[in-house]
Design a protein around this motif. Structure first.
Motif, PDB file in Angstrom:
ATOM      1  N   LYS A   1       0.817  -1.151   0.023  1.00 60.86           N
ATOM      2  CA  LYS A   1      -0.014  -0.001   0.242  1.00 60.86           C
ATOM      3  C   LYS A   1       0.660   1.477  -0.218  1.00 60.86           C
ATOM      4  CE  LYS A   1      -4.434  -2.337   2.636  1.00 60.86           C
ATOM      5  NZ  LYS A   1      -3.948  -2.659   2.927  1.00 60.86           N
ATOM      6  N   GLY A   2       0.260   2.394  -0.547  1.00 56.90           N
ATOM      7  CA  GLY A   2       0.617   3.569  -0.469  1.00 56.90           C
ATOM      8  C   GLY A   2       2.495   3.521  -1.170  1.00 56.90           C
ATOM      9  N   GLU A   3       3.284   4.285  -0.558  1.00 58.47           N
ATOM     10  CA  GLU A   3       4.508   4.960  -1.203  1.00 58.47           C
ATOM     11  C   GLU A   3       4.923   3.421  -1.495  1.00 58.47           C
ATOM     12  OE1 GLU A   3       7.283   7.526   0.668  1.00 58.47           O
ATOM     13  OE2 GLU A   3       5.587   9.046   0.263  1.00 58.47           O
ATOM     14  N   ASN A   4       4.865   2.336  -0.024  1.00 59.65           N
ATOM     15  CA  ASN A   4       5.581   0.953   0.430  1.00 59.65           C
ATOM     16  C   ASN A   4       5.125   0.075  -1.301  1.00 59.65           C
ATOM     17  OD1 ASN A   4       7.061   1.690   1.960  1.00 59.65           O
ATOM     18  ND2 ASN A   4       5.227   1.252   3.523  1.00 59.65           N
ATOM     19  N   ALA A   5       4.082   0.727  -2.284  1.00 53.14           N
ATOM     20  CA  ALA A   5       3.598  -0.579  -2.831  1.00 53.14           C
ATOM     21  C   ALA A   5       5.027  -0.589  -4.184  1.00 53.14           C
ATOM     22  CB  ALA A   5       2.793   0.050  -3.847  1.00 53.14           C
ATOM     23  N   THR A   6       5.431  -1.459  -3.708  1.00 52.90           N
ATOM     24  CA  THR A   6       7.363  -1.652  -5.222  1.00 52.90           C
ATOM     25  C   THR A   6       6.270  -2.616  -5.888  1.00 52.90           C
ATOM     26  OG1 THR A   6       7.763  -3.118  -3.404  1.00 52.90           O
ATOM     27  CG2 THR A   6       8.632  -0.366  -3.538  1.00 52.90           C
ATOM     28  N   MET A   7       5.583  -3.564  -5.840  1.00 56.88           N
ATOM     29  CA  MET A   7       5.773  -5.025  -6.489  1.00 56.88           C
ATOM     30  C   MET A   7       4.936  -4.976  -7.436  1.00 56.88           C
ATOM     31  SD  MET A   7       5.967  -7.471  -2.831  1.00 56.88           S
ATOM     32  CE  MET A   7       5.251  -8.851  -3.859  1.00 56.88           C
ATOM     33  N   THR A   8       5.292  -5.185  -8.583  1.00 57.99           N
ATOM     34  CA  THR A   8       3.828  -4.958  -9.141  1.00 57.99           C
ATOM     35  C   THR A   8       4.032  -6.187 -10.554  1.00 57.99           C
ATOM     36  OG1 THR A   8       5.894  -4.431 -11.514  1.00 57.99           O
ATOM     37  CG2 THR A   8       4.652  -2.486  -9.974  1.00 57.99           C
ATOM     38  N   ALA A   9       3.074  -5.885 -11.427  1.00 59.37           N
ATOM     39  CA  ALA A   9       3.352  -7.777 -12.251  1.00 59.37           C
ATOM     40  C   ALA A   9       4.045  -7.681 -13.470  1.00 59.37           C
ATOM     41  CB  ALA A   9       1.850  -7.362 -13.356  1.00 59.37           C
ATOM     42  N   GLY A  10       5.108  -6.625 -13.296  1.00 60.31           N
ATOM     43  CA  GLY A  10       6.136  -6.770 -14.332  1.00 60.31           C
ATOM     44  C   GLY A  10       7.418  -7.674 -13.557  1.00 60.31           C
ATOM     45  N   ASN A  11       7.883  -7.352 -11.742  1.00 62.97           N
ATOM     46  CA  ASN A  11       8.431  -7.843 -10.699  1.00 62.97           C
ATOM     47  C   ASN A  11       8.387  -9.154  -9.845  1.00 62.97           C
ATOM     48  OD1 ASN A  11       7.754  -6.155  -8.549  1.00 62.97           O
ATOM     49  ND2 ASN A  11       8.520  -4.537  -9.351  1.00 62.97           N
ATOM     50  N   SER A  12       6.672  -9.581 -10.040  1.00 63.13           N
ATOM     51  CA  SER A  12       6.163 -10.650  -9.417  1.00 63.13           C
ATOM     52  C   SER A  12       6.145 -12.049 -10.851  1.00 63.13           C
ATOM     53  CB  SER A  12       4.986 -10.160  -9.066  1.00 63.13           C
ATOM     54  OG  SER A  12       4.946  -9.182  -8.179  1.00 63.13           O
ATOM     55  N   THR A  13       5.989 -12.850 -10.420  1.00 58.66           N
ATOM     56  CA  THR A  13       6.317 -14.188 -11.409  1.00 58.66           C
ATOM     57  C   THR A  13       4.605 -14.270 -11.246  1.00 58.66           C
ATOM     58  OG1 THR A  13       6.281 -15.905  -9.454  1.00 58.66           O
ATOM     59  CG2 THR A  13       8.351 -15.926 -11.163  1.00 58.66           C
TER      60      THR A  13
ATOM     61  N   SER B   1      12.506 -17.809 -12.630  1.00 59.19           N
ATOM     62  CA  SER B   1      10.946 -17.803 -12.647  1.00 59.19           C
ATOM     63  C   SER B   1      10.825 -16.282 -13.125  1.00 59.19           C
ATOM     64  CB  SER B   1      10.750 -17.667 -11.461  1.00 59.19           C
ATOM     65  OG  SER B   1      11.213 -19.206 -11.068  1.00 59.19           O
ATOM     66  N   LEU B   2      11.248 -14.578 -13.073  1.00 59.46           N
ATOM     67  CA  LEU B   2      10.285 -13.273 -13.606  1.00 59.46           C
ATOM     68  C   LEU B   2      10.187 -13.673 -14.760  1.00 59.46           C
ATOM     69  CD1 LEU B   2      12.253 -10.557 -11.468  1.00 59.46           C
ATOM     70  CD2 LEU B   2       9.643 -11.394 -11.023  1.00 59.46           C
ATOM     71  N   ALA B   3      11.240 -14.399 -15.687  1.00 60.76           N
ATOM     72  CA  ALA B   3      11.189 -14.042 -17.306  1.00 60.76           C
ATOM     73  C   ALA B   3      10.696 -16.012 -17.501  1.00 60.76           C
ATOM     74  CB  ALA B   3      12.757 -14.149 -17.897  1.00 60.76           C
ATOM     75  N   ALA B   4      10.642 -16.463 -17.085  1.00 61.34           N
ATOM     76  CA  ALA B   4      10.710 -17.752 -17.984  1.00 61.34           C
ATOM     77  C   ALA B   4       9.101 -18.287 -17.515  1.00 61.34           C
ATOM     78  CB  ALA B   4      11.612 -18.882 -16.889  1.00 61.34           C
ATOM     79  N   GLY B   5       8.769 -17.242 -16.219  1.00 61.81           N
ATOM     80  CA  GLY B   5       7.651 -17.801 -15.471  1.00 61.81           C
ATOM     81  C   GLY B   5       8.022 -18.778 -14.189  1.00 61.81           C
ATOM     82  N   HIS B   6       6.909 -19.667 -13.663  1.00 62.34           N
ATOM     83  CA  HIS B   6       7.272 -20.350 -12.308  1.00 62.34           C
ATOM     84  C   HIS B   6       5.199 -21.436 -12.433  1.00 62.34           C
ATOM     85  CE1 HIS B   6       7.449 -21.968  -8.644  1.00 62.34           C
ATOM     86  NE2 HIS B   6       7.128 -21.157  -7.609  1.00 62.34           N
ATOM     87  N   PRO B   7       5.833 -22.261 -13.182  1.00 61.63           N
ATOM     88  CA  PRO B   7       5.059 -23.635 -12.296  1.00 61.63           C
ATOM     89  C   PRO B   7       4.931 -24.548 -11.267  1.00 61.63           C
ATOM     90  CG  PRO B   7       5.951 -23.183 -14.695  1.00 61.63           C
ATOM     91  CD  PRO B   7       6.508 -22.583 -13.896  1.00 61.63           C
ATOM     92  N   PHE B   8       4.383 -23.684 -10.501  1.00 57.44           N
ATOM     93  CA  PHE B   8       5.260 -23.677  -9.081  1.00 57.44           C
ATOM     94  C   PHE B   8       5.944 -25.279  -8.887  1.00 57.44           C
ATOM     95  CE2 PHE B   8       0.995 -22.390  -8.335  1.00 57.44           C
ATOM     96  CZ  PHE B   8       1.573 -20.753  -7.969  1.00 57.44           C
ATOM     97  N   ALA B   9       5.704 -26.474  -9.013  1.00 60.83           N
ATOM     98  CA  ALA B   9       6.390 -27.706  -8.960  1.00 60.83           C
ATOM     99  C   ALA B   9       7.702 -28.364 -10.339  1.00 60.83           C
ATOM    100  CB  ALA B   9       5.752 -29.294  -8.855  1.00 60.83           C
ATOM    101  N   ALA B  10       7.623 -27.406 -10.656  1.00 55.87           N
ATOM    102  CA  ALA B  10       8.040 -27.195 -12.029  1.00 55.87           C
ATOM    103  C   ALA B  10      10.079 -26.453 -11.637  1.00 55.87           C
ATOM    104  CB  ALA B  10       7.368 -27.012 -13.622  1.00 55.87           C
ATOM    105  N   THR B  11       9.359 -25.248 -10.955  1.00 54.27           N
ATOM    106  CA  THR B  11      11.241 -24.673 -10.773  1.00 54.27           C
ATOM    107  C   THR B  11      12.072 -25.642 -10.618  1.00 54.27           C
ATOM    108  OG1 THR B  11       9.272 -22.615 -10.899  1.00 54.27           O
ATOM    109  CG2 THR B  11      11.837 -22.448 -10.196  1.00 54.27           C
ATOM    110  N   GLY B  12      11.590 -26.432  -9.581  1.00 53.98           N
ATOM    111  CA  GLY B  12      13.151 -27.067  -9.355  1.00 53.98           C
ATOM    112  C   GLY B  12      13.529 -27.509  -9.807  1.00 53.98           C
ATOM    113  N   GLY B  13      13.052 -27.989 -11.044  1.00 50.80           N
ATOM    114  CA  GLY B  13      13.380 -28.901 -12.094  1.00 50.80           C
ATOM    115  C   GLY B  13      14.283 -28.002 -12.951  1.00 50.80           C
TER     116      GLY B  13
END
Lengths: 445, 429
Positions: B250-262, B379-391
């Motif tokens: 929220k507010g000024e602390n709202a730094t997370m966007t769809a671009g920097n979240s997977t 993951s930010l670029a490739a995406g993150h299908p949860f259980a598939a990320t480790g492999g």
């Protein structure tokens, strides 16, 4: 299923109409079956003069359990005519007197094999004329054959008779179903002629690299070479990885994803083959693309893409593959009818595929290649039934299917069978050949 | 000291299908379809058709109840020998890496000679649940023996009971979404919007460059017409990312966007592991050694620690056990659940108070060479299908270490829902 002329004339009113009007009716071709006989019936073997090749062929057939006939009156499924000893065009009477009657009673999917000597191999003008005549006769007989029959000419160099066996065997068998009106050249073998322990597994123990193996003709090549005993390294672009994996897995081979135009494509194939299979014996450069456009409308990118994939990449890869392939190995290129006859809208494609012929002949004669006993040959497919040709407009497609002596399109396996034959170790006497798998297409004949 | 290990476990190669965005090309593909495709590509690449492997360990975070034997079913649908055993694991986003730890441990102990570790997830073909009230009433209806019982059962259902629930990215104990949890942590560590966008842009640029040089040619198999990760934006830049509106915080602390979240994605991955002997018998070059793994958990429920901070605790324990410092690595693969996750973790390791008080160390772990972080994208670029990320990460890192040469080292860090973190060390071969 889309409507096809072949289906129309195969029964009912269509069949009656076609018979009445004398329209072509495609026959069901005889194709190779695992465990099947070499040829389903007796073979007439005859010749002119001392006919040394006829003698070889008789032994070959007897060893293979095939009945040999020596009289034209017997109904046979194949004719092998040795005319290596003819001296003047007058001697061609032997051909007429033997082959003429035999054609009347030849069984369906019959085979006519005429064996001669190259016209260039004689100092006699008269003999050269007679030898060259054979090509005219055989090409005509191919067009007169009925019920899925084929006719081919085999020219054997002086002193190279031992190498003829593989080609005779191939031409009599169902493996050559869609090969007709062709001239095969048998020379001195580049390495030892080694007959397989089992003719149903002529490639047993061999490792074969097939590019463009994910689908179409490439997948059929992989299937066919694997059926004949080879371990397959299936190569295709990463974008075709899914279907490529299917091919590799059903054949218990390995999949190698790479773009053949990559600078290091050859090196990567060599690395994979050596690390995973201890080396390789056969390379089939099948990967190819079309980007049809009239030359007037072809830009540099389109031109370059076709030449890169179809020709330049192969030249580059062979630089890495030739030093690494096992001694006595086999390299097979894929040309095209378009590379022989040319085709509207395919100037770049035809350039690449004609280039393949030049490359094949030159590489076959290359000192390094000869020193390793490697054969280099090419197939030139005609109209083959694939996803690609299924997308061709109806009229063009039907013309492609029908304008050949067998009145039908070929199957991918037909191309694959000829490639398999080029890869036999028993076939080291055939190199630098370009064989059309086209049912004797009218184009460029 | 490195724990004495009876023998080594080798990473021999990997495969994944390109990751697709939610409701993209894999919208109709099930977890089983996707994991089978990932296995088939791996089998083809390594010539394993008809082979009986020691085991295949897979799993999915979002799973239909009918997929109780997901991995075994995928094996039966693959070209592997049907005698290959399989089981499912579910440890949220840590599933894939945990599976690699399990398989490598069995190999080290000599219990198996070979195995596949992987995972799959779909955010498109998700299971749908009915409301809890309706579920109970339907079960009662199903138990009914007489027509009267059933009629009563049907009549007991009220309009208000009707409702469906889809799986949500929400922590059951806090009711907060993962992004909301992360926003709290990002604020605590003072992670700026700019730093997050820089990390996100680098992820896209690095992944794009890796594709361009053919790095993924032997790590991926096309699927349903997709040959590259759909989420990848090669032209991503800090400027473009700066234009996006924050979605968490929220507010000024709202730094997370769809671009920097997977984003939510669909995909599957698989890694082939084996003993040295098995690898040699199968003519498979060893890419890397799976040295060791560690899992940590934090108490995020009572606000003691951030939800995704567990790797910050797991890594120092792993380093201590193996006698290594944080700086002893050629590559760092820190899963980008959010750009701020990576940055918070790195900042914590540089923080004296955190390292001494929380981790009980004498001094901070210190900074890492950022040029060694997620060098082929994450993951930010490739995406993150949860259980598939480790492999995905194990296969990618193993190849990078193989290219780097014997003795090179890589560190993997993956945060997971439920306040857990799975980390591992690989060594180049």
């Amino acid at each position: 299923m889309a409507f096809t002329y072949g289906q129309l004339v195969s029964g009912g009113v269509g069949k009656q109409l076609a018979t009445t009007l004398g329209l072509p009716r495609p026959a069901r071709l005889r194709r190779h079956q695992l465990g099947g006989s070499l040829v389903p019936g007796a073979v007439l073997v005859a010749g002119h003069g001392d006919a040394p090749v006829a003698e070889r062929v008789r032994h070959l057939l007897e060893d293979a359990g095939v009945q040999v006939a020596s009289l034209p009156s017997t109904s046979v499924v194949g004719v092998v005519l040795d005319l290596t000893a003819i001296e003047t065009p007058a001697d061609l009477e032997t051909l007429r007197s033997v082959l003429g009657p035999a054609l009347r009673t030849l069984a369906p999917t019959g085979r006519v094999i005429v064996v001669g000597r190259p016209p260039e191999g004689t100092g006699s003008v008269s003999q050269a004329a007679a030898r060259r005549s054979l090509e005219g006769v055989v090409r005509s007989v191919g067009k007169e054959m009925r019920a899925g029959g084929t006719a081919n000419l085999v020219l054997v160099d002086d002193g190279a008779d031992a190498g003829v066996d593989a080609t005779v065997r191939f031409l009599l068998s169902g493996r050559s179903a869609y090969v007709s009106g062709q001239v095969f050249h048998v020379g001195r073998p580049v390495g030892e002629l080694v007959a397989p322990a089992d003719w149903d597994q002529p490639l047993a123990g061999k490792v074969a690299v097939v590019t463009g193996a994910a689908r179409g003709i490439g997948a059929a090549i992989a299937d066919t070479l694997a059926r004949d005993g080879a371990t397959i390294i299936a190569v295709d672009v990463p974008a075709a990885g899914g279907p490529l994996a299917e091919v590799a897995n059903r054949l218990s081979g390995t999949a190698l994803q790479l773009d053949v135009t990559a600078e290091d494509a050859g090196a990567r194939i060599v690395e994979h083959a050596q690390a995973r299979h201890g080396g390789f014996d056969i390379v089939v450069h099948n990967a190819g693309i079309t980007r049809d456009k009239l030359l007037a409308n072809t830009d540099a990118d389109r031109w370059d893409a076709v030449l890169q994939v179809n020709l330049l990449s192969i030249l580059r890869m062979n630089e890495a593959l030739v030093p690494a392939i096992r001694e006595g190995g086999h390299i097979v290129h894929i040309s095209s009818i378009a590379g022989i006859a040319g085709n509207r809208g395919q100037s770049h494609y035809a350039a690449s595929k004609a280039g393949v012929i030049g490359m094949t002949q030159a590489l076959a004669a290359d000192d390094a290649v000869l020193a390793k006993g490697i054969t280099v040959n090419a197939v030139a497919p005609g109209f083959i039934e694939t996803e690609m040709t299924a997308a061709v407009p109806f009229a063009t497609r039907e013309i492609g299917r029908l304008t050949n002596s067998l009145s039908q399109g070929g199957q991918p396996v037909d191309v694959a069978e000829t490639i398999g034959y080029f890869a036999w170790d028993a076939n080291r006497a055939v190199t630098g050949n370009v064989v059309r798998v086209c049912g004797q297409m009218l184009l460029g004949a | 000291m490195t724990p004495a290990s009876p023998r080594r476990a080798a990473v021999l190669g990997g495969n994944r299908i390109p990751f697709a965005r939610q409701f993209g090309p894999y919208a109709k593909a099930s977890n089983q379809d996707m994991f089978t495709a990932a296995l088939e590509g791996l089998v083809a690449r390594h010539g394993l058709a008809g082979e009986r492997l020691g085991e295949v360990v897979g799993g999915a975070v979002i799973k239909h109840s009918r997929d109780f034997n997901l991995t075994r079913e995928a094996v039966l649908g693959s070209s592997l020998a049907p005698q290959t055993t399989a089981y499912d694991v579910q440890q949220a986003c840590g599933t894939g890496l945990e599976n690699a730890i399990l398989v490598s441990n069995k190999i080290k102990l000599g219990q198996i000679e070979s195995g596949i570790a992987g995972g799959v997830d779909t955010s498109s073909d998700a299971p749908i649940m009915v409301s809890e009230k309706l579920r109970r009433k339907l079960l009662r209806l199903n138990r009914g023996r007489t027509t009267l019982d059933m009629a009563k059962g049907v009549l007991a259902i009220r309009p208000g009971d009707i409702g469906i629930e889809t799986p949500a990215n929400t922590e059951p104990r806090t009711g907060l979404s993962m992004g909301e949890h992360m926003a709290i942590t990002a604020k605590k560590w003072g992670i700026t919007r700019e730093a997050q966008d820089q990390l996100a842009a680098a992820s896209h640029q690095n992944l794009a460059a890796a594709y361009d040089r053919g790095f993924f040619d032997d790590l991926m198999t096309s699927y349903l017409g997709l040959a590259k990760d759909q989420n990848l934006r090669p032209d991503s830049s800090v400027e473009k990312l700066a234009a996006l509106r924050p979605v968490f915080g929220k507010g000024e602390n709202a730094t997370m966007t769809a671009g920097n979240s997977t984003p939510l994605t669909d995909g599957a991955s698989a890694v082939l592991l084996g003993s040295e002997e098995w690898a040699a018998e199968h003519h498979l070059p060893v890419q890397a050694w799976f040295v060791d793994g560690e899992v940590a958990a934090v108490d995020y429920v009572h606000g003691d620690e951030g939800l995704l901070m567990a790797p910050a605790y797991a890594v120092p324990r792993l380093l201590a056990r193996n006698g290594l410092t944080l700086q002893d690595f050629d590559y760092y693969e820190i899963h980008e659940a959010f750009a701020s996750t990576v940055l918070s973790t790195l900042k914590a390791w540089e923080d004296e108070e955190f390292c001494t008080e929380r981790l009980g160390l004498e001094k901070p772990l210190g900074p890492i060479d950022r040029s060694r972080l997620n060098v082929n994208g994450s993951s930010l670029a490739a995406g993150h299908p949860f259980a598939a990320t480790g492999g995905r990460i194990v296969a990618t890192l193993a190849k990078m270490l193989h290219e780097k040469g014997p003795g090179s080292r890589g560190l993997i860090s993956i945060c997971a829902a439920g306040g857990q973190g799975v980390v591992a060390i690989l060594e180049g071969a």
